[in-house]
Structures are given as C-alpha cells and as structure tokens.
Design a protein around this motif. Structure first.
Motif, PDB file in Angstrom:
ATOM      1  N   GLU A   1     -34.150  57.677  31.578  1.00  0.00           N
ATOM      2  CA  GLU A   1     -32.898  58.386  31.325  1.00  0.00           C
ATOM      3  C   GLU A   1     -32.440  58.242  29.881  1.00  0.00           C
ATOM      4  O   GLU A   1     -31.521  58.942  29.446  1.00  0.00           O
ATOM      5  CB  GLU A   1     -31.802  57.871  32.268  1.00  0.00           C
ATOM      6  N   VAL A   2     -33.081  57.344  29.151  1.00  0.00           N
ATOM      7  CA  VAL A   2     -32.709  57.171  27.753  1.00  0.00           C
ATOM      8  C   VAL A   2     -32.985  58.451  26.956  1.00  0.00           C
ATOM      9  O   VAL A   2     -32.276  58.747  25.981  1.00  0.00           O
ATOM     10  CB  VAL A   2     -33.478  55.980  27.131  1.00  0.00           C
ATOM     11  N   ILE A   3     -33.972  59.236  27.365  1.00  0.00           N
ATOM     12  CA  ILE A   3     -34.344  60.441  26.608  1.00  0.00           C
ATOM     13  C   ILE A   3     -33.271  61.523  26.698  1.00  0.00           C
ATOM     14  O   ILE A   3     -32.774  61.994  25.652  1.00  0.00           O
ATOM     15  CB  ILE A   3     -35.719  60.965  27.065  1.00  0.00           C
ATOM     16  N   PRO A   4     -32.857  61.960  27.901  1.00  0.00           N
ATOM     17  CA  PRO A   4     -31.770  62.962  27.922  1.00  0.00           C
ATOM     18  C   PRO A   4     -30.457  62.414  27.372  1.00  0.00           C
ATOM     19  O   PRO A   4     -29.670  63.167  26.778  1.00  0.00           O
ATOM     20  CB  PRO A   4     -31.646  63.327  29.413  1.00  0.00           C
ATOM     21  N   ASN A   5     -30.215  61.117  27.543  1.00  0.00           N
ATOM     22  CA  ASN A   5     -29.001  60.528  26.971  1.00  0.00           C
ATOM     23  C   ASN A   5     -29.060  60.516  25.449  1.00  0.00           C
ATOM     24  O   ASN A   5     -28.042  60.711  24.785  1.00  0.00           O
ATOM     25  CB  ASN A   5     -28.790  59.112  27.501  1.00  0.00           C
ATOM     26  N   ALA A   6     -30.251  60.267  24.891  1.00  0.00           N
ATOM     27  CA  ALA A   6     -30.411  60.304  23.437  1.00  0.00           C
ATOM     28  C   ALA A   6     -30.180  61.727  22.917  1.00  0.00           C
ATOM     29  O   ALA A   6     -29.539  61.925  21.877  1.00  0.00           O
ATOM     30  CB  ALA A   6     -31.801  59.819  23.049  1.00  0.00           C
ATOM     31  N   LEU A   7     -30.691  62.720  23.642  1.00  0.00           N
ATOM     32  CA  LEU A   7     -30.469  64.116  23.262  1.00  0.00           C
ATOM     33  C   LEU A   7     -28.982  64.448  23.296  1.00  0.00           C
ATOM     34  O   LEU A   7     -28.441  65.055  22.362  1.00  0.00           O
ATOM     35  CB  LEU A   7     -31.236  65.038  24.205  1.00  0.00           C
ATOM     36  N   SER A   8     -28.307  64.023  24.359  1.00  0.00           N
ATOM     37  CA  SER A   8     -26.870  64.277  24.485  1.00  0.00           C
ATOM     38  C   SER A   8     -26.100  63.603  23.352  1.00  0.00           C
ATOM     39  O   SER A   8     -25.209  64.224  22.742  1.00  0.00           O
ATOM     40  CB  SER A   8     -26.374  63.751  25.834  1.00  0.00           C
ATOM     41  N   ALA A   9     -26.432  62.338  23.059  1.00  0.00           N
ATOM     42  CA  ALA A   9     -25.739  61.627  21.975  1.00  0.00           C
ATOM     43  C   ALA A   9     -25.969  62.317  20.641  1.00  0.00           C
ATOM     44  O   ALA A   9     -25.056  62.451  19.825  1.00  0.00           O
ATOM     45  CB  ALA A   9     -26.214  60.177  21.919  1.00  0.00           C
ATOM     46  N   GLY A  10     -27.199  62.771  20.402  1.00  0.00           N
ATOM     47  CA  GLY A  10     -27.506  63.452  19.150  1.00  0.00           C
ATOM     48  C   GLY A  10     -26.708  64.732  18.983  1.00  0.00           C
ATOM     49  O   GLY A  10     -26.194  65.020  17.893  1.00  0.00           O
ATOM     50  N   LEU A  11     -26.590  65.503  20.058  1.00  0.00           N
ATOM     51  CA  LEU A  11     -25.812  66.739  19.993  1.00  0.00           C
ATOM     52  C   LEU A  11     -24.337  66.445  19.734  1.00  0.00           C
ATOM     53  O   LEU A  11     -23.667  67.161  18.993  1.00  0.00           O
ATOM     54  CB  LEU A  11     -25.977  67.523  21.299  1.00  0.00           C
TER      55      LEU A  11
ATOM     56  N   TYR B   1     -23.161  63.823  18.117  1.00  0.00           N
ATOM     57  CA  TYR B   1     -23.051  63.437  16.711  1.00  0.00           C
ATOM     58  C   TYR B   1     -22.990  64.674  15.819  1.00  0.00           C
ATOM     59  O   TYR B   1     -22.187  64.755  14.891  1.00  0.00           O
ATOM     60  CB  TYR B   1     -24.228  62.562  16.289  1.00  0.00           C
ATOM     61  N   LEU B   2     -23.856  65.650  16.104  1.00  0.00           N
ATOM     62  CA  LEU B   2     -23.903  66.860  15.285  1.00  0.00           C
ATOM     63  C   LEU B   2     -22.623  67.674  15.409  1.00  0.00           C
ATOM     64  O   LEU B   2     -22.261  68.411  14.486  1.00  0.00           O
ATOM     65  CB  LEU B   2     -25.112  67.713  15.686  1.00  0.00           C
ATOM     66  N   SER B   3     -21.941  67.541  16.535  1.00  0.00           N
ATOM     67  CA  SER B   3     -20.672  68.264  16.698  1.00  0.00           C
ATOM     68  C   SER B   3     -19.521  67.541  16.003  1.00  0.00           C
ATOM     69  O   SER B   3     -18.403  68.062  15.953  1.00  0.00           O
ATOM     70  CB  SER B   3     -20.348  68.404  18.187  1.00  0.00           C
ATOM     71  N   LEU B   4     -19.809  66.342  15.468  1.00  0.00           N
ATOM     72  CA  LEU B   4     -18.805  65.475  14.836  1.00  0.00           C
ATOM     73  C   LEU B   4     -17.740  64.996  15.829  1.00  0.00           C
ATOM     74  O   LEU B   4     -16.678  64.523  15.433  1.00  0.00           O
ATOM     75  CB  LEU B   4     -18.133  66.168  13.639  1.00  0.00           C
ATOM     76  N   ASP B   5     -18.039  65.147  17.107  1.00  0.00           N
ATOM     77  CA  ASP B   5     -17.193  64.590  18.164  1.00  0.00           C
ATOM     78  C   ASP B   5     -17.982  63.432  18.753  1.00  0.00           C
ATOM     79  O   ASP B   5     -18.782  63.600  19.657  1.00  0.00           O
ATOM     80  CB  ASP B   5     -16.905  65.646  19.226  1.00  0.00           C
ATOM     81  N   TRP B   6     -17.774  62.245  18.170  1.00  0.00           N
ATOM     82  CA  TRP B   6     -18.653  61.104  18.443  1.00  0.00           C
ATOM     83  C   TRP B   6     -18.748  60.781  19.935  1.00  0.00           C
ATOM     84  O   TRP B   6     -17.736  60.821  20.649  1.00  0.00           O
ATOM     85  CB  TRP B   6     -18.157  59.847  17.717  1.00  0.00           C
ATOM     86  N   PRO B   7     -19.941  60.441  20.419  1.00  0.00           N
ATOM     87  CA  PRO B   7     -20.069  60.057  21.833  1.00  0.00           C
ATOM     88  C   PRO B   7     -19.277  58.790  22.124  1.00  0.00           C
ATOM     89  O   PRO B   7     -19.164  57.900  21.276  1.00  0.00           O
ATOM     90  CB  PRO B   7     -21.578  59.817  21.997  1.00  0.00           C
ATOM     91  N   THR B   8     -18.695  58.732  23.331  1.00  0.00           N
ATOM     92  CA  THR B   8     -17.946  57.541  23.730  1.00  0.00           C
ATOM     93  C   THR B   8     -18.904  56.367  23.841  1.00  0.00           C
ATOM     94  O   THR B   8     -19.921  56.443  24.536  1.00  0.00           O
ATOM     95  CB  THR B   8     -17.254  57.763  25.081  1.00  0.00           C
ATOM     96  N   GLU B   9     -18.593  55.279  23.132  1.00  0.00           N
ATOM     97  CA  GLU B   9     -19.517  54.152  23.116  1.00  0.00           C
ATOM     98  C   GLU B   9     -18.761  52.866  22.841  1.00  0.00           C
ATOM     99  O   GLU B   9     -17.627  52.873  22.357  1.00  0.00           O
ATOM    100  CB  GLU B   9     -20.588  54.344  22.040  1.00  0.00           C
ATOM    101  N   ASN B  10     -19.404  51.773  23.171  1.00  0.00           N
ATOM    102  CA  ASN B  10     -18.894  50.449  22.834  1.00  0.00           C
ATOM    103  C   ASN B  10     -20.112  49.587  22.547  1.00  0.00           C
ATOM    104  O   ASN B  10     -20.720  49.025  23.455  1.00  0.00           O
ATOM    105  CB  ASN B  10     -18.062  49.868  23.983  1.00  0.00           C
ATOM    106  N   GLY B  11     -20.478  49.514  21.267  1.00  0.00           N
ATOM    107  CA  GLY B  11     -21.673  48.784  20.868  1.00  0.00           C
ATOM    108  C   GLY B  11     -21.646  47.318  21.245  1.00  0.00           C
ATOM    109  O   GLY B  11     -22.694  46.675  21.297  1.00  0.00           O
ATOM    110  N   TRP B  12     -20.466  46.774  21.513  1.00  0.00           N
ATOM    111  CA  TRP B  12     -20.379  45.370  21.921  1.00  0.00           C
ATOM    112  C   TRP B  12     -21.037  45.160  23.289  1.00  0.00           C
ATOM    113  O   TRP B  12     -21.552  44.099  23.592  1.00  0.00           O
ATOM    114  CB  TRP B  12     -18.919  44.942  21.972  1.00  0.00           C
TER     115      TRP B  12
END
Length: 275
Positions: free
Chosen positions: A115-125, A127-138
């Motif tokens: 599932e990392v692959i479609p999630n990576a695609l979604s995150a990349g899109l 980022y490109l929209s400049l509407d950052w994906p919801t995340e918490n790197g911690w």
C-alpha cells in the motif's frame, strides 16, 4: 493538480489512500538522540564529500600529493581528503544501520506493505497541489517519504560505496578476474549520477522541511523533540538554533578544507609532497 484532485478520480484516490501506508503495531514513536546526531553528521560529511568530489573532477594540477608511509603510490591531497571523508561516512552509515534495526526504527523507512505505492502516489500529488498531505513525522512518514528514505539509505548509499571503492586504492588490483568482472569504467559512469541523486534528494528534502512546518520538522530532526499529537505540540525554537549551529559548523569546515590546513592533518597518516 488542484483541479485534478477536485475531480472524482483525484478525490477518490486521496480518500482511499491519504498518503501514509499502515505500519507495524510495534513501530517506535519519536526520534532518539542518536538518530538526530547521526542525521546531522551525515549531512556534515555529505556536503564536504560532494564538494571534494566535484573538486576532483575539475582538478588539473593538484596542489599537493599524499602517499602512505613506506608506500610508493601517491594520490592528490584532494582525493585523500575525499576518501577520508568517505571512510567516516561509511562508519557513520554502518552504525546507523545497526542502531536502526536494533531499536526498530527501520520500520519507519522500510515499506512493509504494498500500500506504500498508491499512498506515495497520493502524497506526491498532494505535494504538487501545494496542499500538503496530513502527516506527523514524529509517528510515521507518508508513503513518498518512506520510499525516498528507503532508496537513499538502502540503494543509493550502498551504490555510492561500491562504486567509490572500485575507484579507490582500496580495490584489490591484484585480483585481475574480479577487476575484469567489475571494470573501473562502470564504477565511474555510476558514481557521478549517484552524487547527482544525493544533491537532488538533499535539495528537495531541505525545501520540504522548511515548507511543511520548519520549527516542527527541525525539532524532530535536530532536537529529537515532538509529540504523537501535533495539535497539542507547541513547537519551540530549539531545533532551529541547533540547525543554525550545524550550518555554521558546516560552513567553517567548508572554509577550512583547503590545502594549507589539510596538509598538516594528512601528514599524521602519511607523507605530503608538492610533486
């Protein structure tokens, strides 16, 4: 990209895959101090390695030469500096990998689900929209971060090592069959593109660190501070000032990395001559 994510297809993709792939239940939360230190030391070495590597490519008349005590072969002082940095970088990397698996931190950057692959695609899109994906790197990285870190640590870094060793004096030149199977020309053709990958990765990494929440991200990376709940975490300036201090150290090392100052250090390990 915002238009696409507003369509049924784009919205459906983000709804099904928000960006972060599921992680093992026992995945660690937060960053230990050793990881923050290793991260900075890696950055410190990488900047000087890239600088000295480019100097080697452009160098026509080396300012000085270094040779091991009792040895007949010699290399330019710039190559000696580059390879010395490489050795420190490899040692730091080996310790990093050992601690990564000993503490479970590997679960952050090694994909454990397709599932990392479609999630990576979604995150990349996103980022490109400049509407950052919801995340918490911690707590965890998004799919794109996870793939990027995995490629950097487990593919690009080992590739840099094996190509660098082939071009260095550490290569067992007496083993003719091995040298035939792995020609030095192949290493030369791969080593430079790997360096370009690291330059691209560092540039993009730093850009997104500052664009997606500088204080929070710098606290994670340099101060090992954070919270599982970003809504309750009041980011302070500790990580920022540690980052500034680190940049000063890198700048000082950049200025100090010149023949006049390198030669006395090189003499501790061999002989330095001008011819």
């Amino acid at each position: 990209m915002r238009w696409f994510l507003g369509t049924g297809t784009g919205a459906g993709l983000v709804e099904a895959y928000a960006g972060a792939a599921p992680m093992p239940e026992n995945a660690p939360v937060g960053f230990p101090a050793w990881l923050a230190w290793s991260h900075f030391f890696n950055l410190f070495l990488m900047v000087l390695i890239i600088r000295s590597g480019l100097q080697i490519r452009a160098e026509r008349r080396p300012p000085a030469y270094w040779s091991p005590r009792g040895g007949s072969s010699k290399i330019s002082l710039t190559i000696w500096f580059h390879q010395s940095l490489d050795l420190l970088w490899v040692i730091n990397g080996v310790l990093f990998i050992i601690l990564l698996f000993a503490t479970g931190q590997w679960m952050r950057i090694v994909p454990t689900s397709w599932e990392v692959i479609p999630n990576a695609l979604s995150a990349g899109l996103q980022y490109l929209s400049l509407d950052w994906p919801t995340e918490n790197g911690w707590v965890h990285y998004n799919g794109l971060q996870q793939l990027a870190y995995f490629i950097t640590v487990f593919i690009a870094a080992p590739l840099a090592v094996v190509t660098g060793i082939r071009m260095s004096g550490l290569w067992p030149s007496k083993m003719k069959k091995l040298s035939t199977l792995y020609p030095v020309e192949v290493a030369r053709k791969l080593h430079f593109p790997v360096m370009l990958y690291f330059v691209f990765f560092i540039f993009t990494h730093v850009l997104l660190v500052f664009a997606t929440g500088a204080l929070r991200n710098l606290n994670h990376m340099f101060a090992a501070q954070g919270s599982p709940d970003p809504a309750t975490y009041a980011a302070n300036w500790t990580g920022f000032w540690l980052f500034v201090l680190g940049m000063v150290a890198i700048a000082a090392a950049w200025v100090a990395a010149r023949p006049m100052l390198l030669a006395p250090v090189a003499r501790l390990f061999g002989t330095v001559t001008t011819r």
